[in-house]
Design a protein around this motif. Sequence first.
Motif, mmCIF file in Angstrom:
data_model
loop_
_atom_site.group_PDB
_atom_site.id
_atom_site.type_symbol
_atom_site.label_atom_id
_atom_site.label_comp_id
_atom_site.label_asym_id
_atom_site.label_seq_id
_atom_site.Cartn_x
_atom_site.Cartn_y
_atom_site.Cartn_z
ATOM 1 N N MET A 1 -6.536 -6.667 -2.852
ATOM 2 C CA MET A 1 -5.114 -6.799 -3.099
ATOM 3 C C MET A 1 -4.413 -5.551 -2.608
ATOM 4 O O MET A 1 -4.822 -4.441 -2.919
ATOM 5 N N GLU A 2 -3.371 -5.728 -1.857
ATOM 6 C CA GLU A 2 -2.554 -4.603 -1.429
ATOM 7 C C GLU A 2 -1.453 -4.387 -2.445
ATOM 8 O O GLU A 2 -0.962 -5.314 -3.057
ATOM 9 N N SER A 3 -1.060 -3.147 -2.605
ATOM 10 C CA SER A 3 0.034 -2.832 -3.508
ATOM 11 C C SER A 3 0.985 -1.918 -2.767
ATOM 12 O O SER A 3 0.604 -0.840 -2.332
ATOM 13 N N SER A 4 2.217 -2.372 -2.616
ATOM 14 C CA SER A 4 3.172 -1.613 -1.816
ATOM 15 C C SER A 4 4.505 -1.534 -2.536
ATOM 16 O O SER A 4 4.658 -2.008 -3.653
ATOM 17 N N ILE A 5 5.472 -0.939 -1.860
ATOM 18 C CA ILE A 5 6.785 -0.744 -2.457
ATOM 19 C C ILE A 5 7.400 -2.068 -2.903
ATOM 20 O O ILE A 5 8.116 -2.113 -3.903
ATOM 21 N N SER A 6 7.070 -3.134 -2.242
ATOM 22 C CA SER A 6 7.608 -4.432 -2.652
ATOM 23 C C SER A 6 7.030 -4.861 -3.994
ATOM 24 O O SER A 6 7.647 -5.624 -4.733
ATOM 25 N N ASP A 7 5.849 -4.356 -4.333
ATOM 26 C CA ASP A 7 5.217 -4.660 -5.610
ATOM 27 C C ASP A 7 5.633 -3.678 -6.704
ATOM 28 O O ASP A 7 5.399 -3.933 -7.883
ATOM 29 N N ALA A 8 6.215 -2.555 -6.326
ATOM 30 C CA ALA A 8 6.543 -1.509 -7.291
ATOM 31 C C ALA A 8 7.556 -2.001 -8.324
ATOM 32 O O ALA A 8 7.457 -1.653 -9.503
ATOM 33 N N GLU A 10 7.912 -5.061 -9.493
ATOM 34 C CA GLU A 10 7.166 -5.893 -10.444
ATOM 35 C C GLU A 10 6.319 -5.026 -11.365
ATOM 36 O O GLU A 10 6.226 -5.291 -12.562
ATOM 37 N N LEU A 11 5.705 -4.011 -10.797
ATOM 38 C CA LEU A 11 4.873 -3.107 -11.586
ATOM 39 C C LEU A 11 5.719 -2.362 -12.622
ATOM 40 O O LEU A 11 5.318 -2.228 -13.782
ATOM 41 N N CYS A 12 6.892 -1.905 -12.223
ATOM 42 C CA CYS A 12 7.792 -1.215 -13.166
ATOM 43 C C CYS A 12 8.213 -2.139 -14.300
ATOM 44 O O CYS A 12 8.266 -1.716 -15.465
ATOM 45 N N ALA A 13 8.496 -3.384 -13.992
ATOM 46 C CA ALA A 13 8.853 -4.355 -15.035
ATOM 47 C C ALA A 13 7.678 -4.578 -15.979
ATOM 48 O O ALA A 13 7.857 -4.626 -17.206
ATOM 49 N N VAL A 34 -6.778 -2.566 -2.470
ATOM 50 C CA VAL A 34 -7.312 -2.142 -1.186
ATOM 51 C C VAL A 34 -6.338 -1.248 -0.427
ATOM 52 O O VAL A 34 -6.730 -0.595 0.538
ATOM 53 N N ARG A 35 -5.096 -1.215 -0.894
ATOM 54 C CA ARG A 35 -4.099 -0.327 -0.287
ATOM 55 C C ARG A 35 -3.061 0.009 -1.332
ATOM 56 O O ARG A 35 -2.587 -0.862 -2.048
ATOM 57 N N VAL A 36 -2.697 1.283 -1.413
ATOM 58 C CA VAL A 36 -1.742 1.742 -2.415
ATOM 59 C C VAL A 36 -0.737 2.648 -1.725
ATOM 60 O O VAL A 36 -1.120 3.520 -0.960
ATOM 61 N N ASP A 37 0.555 2.467 -2.018
ATOM 62 C CA ASP A 37 1.544 3.371 -1.436
ATOM 63 C C ASP A 37 2.133 4.274 -2.523
ATOM 64 O O ASP A 37 1.820 4.149 -3.702
ATOM 65 N N THR A 38 2.988 5.188 -2.107
ATOM 66 C CA THR A 38 3.512 6.195 -3.040
ATOM 67 C C THR A 38 4.427 5.597 -4.100
ATOM 68 O O THR A 38 4.496 6.124 -5.209
ATOM 69 N N ALA A 39 5.108 4.511 -3.818
ATOM 70 C CA ALA A 39 5.977 3.887 -4.829
ATOM 71 C C ALA A 39 5.143 3.375 -5.995
ATOM 72 O O ALA A 39 5.529 3.521 -7.163
ATOM 73 N N VAL A 40 4.013 2.810 -5.705
ATOM 74 C CA VAL A 40 3.117 2.326 -6.758
ATOM 75 C C VAL A 40 2.531 3.504 -7.518
ATOM 76 O O VAL A 40 2.457 3.489 -8.749
#
Length: 84
Positions: A1-8, A10-13, A34-40
């Motif tokens: 699963m990738e996690s990027s700023i678009s997921d951030a 949802e994660l914050c909620a 499998v991938r994490v960005d700084t927003a997450v």
Amino acid sequence: MESSISDAGELCALIGDVLERQPRAVNVDASGLVRVDTAVLQALVVLARELGRRGVPLRWQGCSGELVQAADLLALSALLGIAA
């Protein structure tokens, strides 16, 4: 699963929902990332800091190599409680 700023968002909620429940502990399974960005990572830092402020343990059930590497690269491993 990738996690990027678009997921951030949802994660914050999700983090807000978890914190509203006033848990005694929070378990996170991040073994599938499998991938994490700084927003997450920022959202996870908010979670870790708030739980720490409340005295609530944050337990990692699994951490992908990508999460460990990203947290280590940004010197966030200790804050997040992730073994590097």
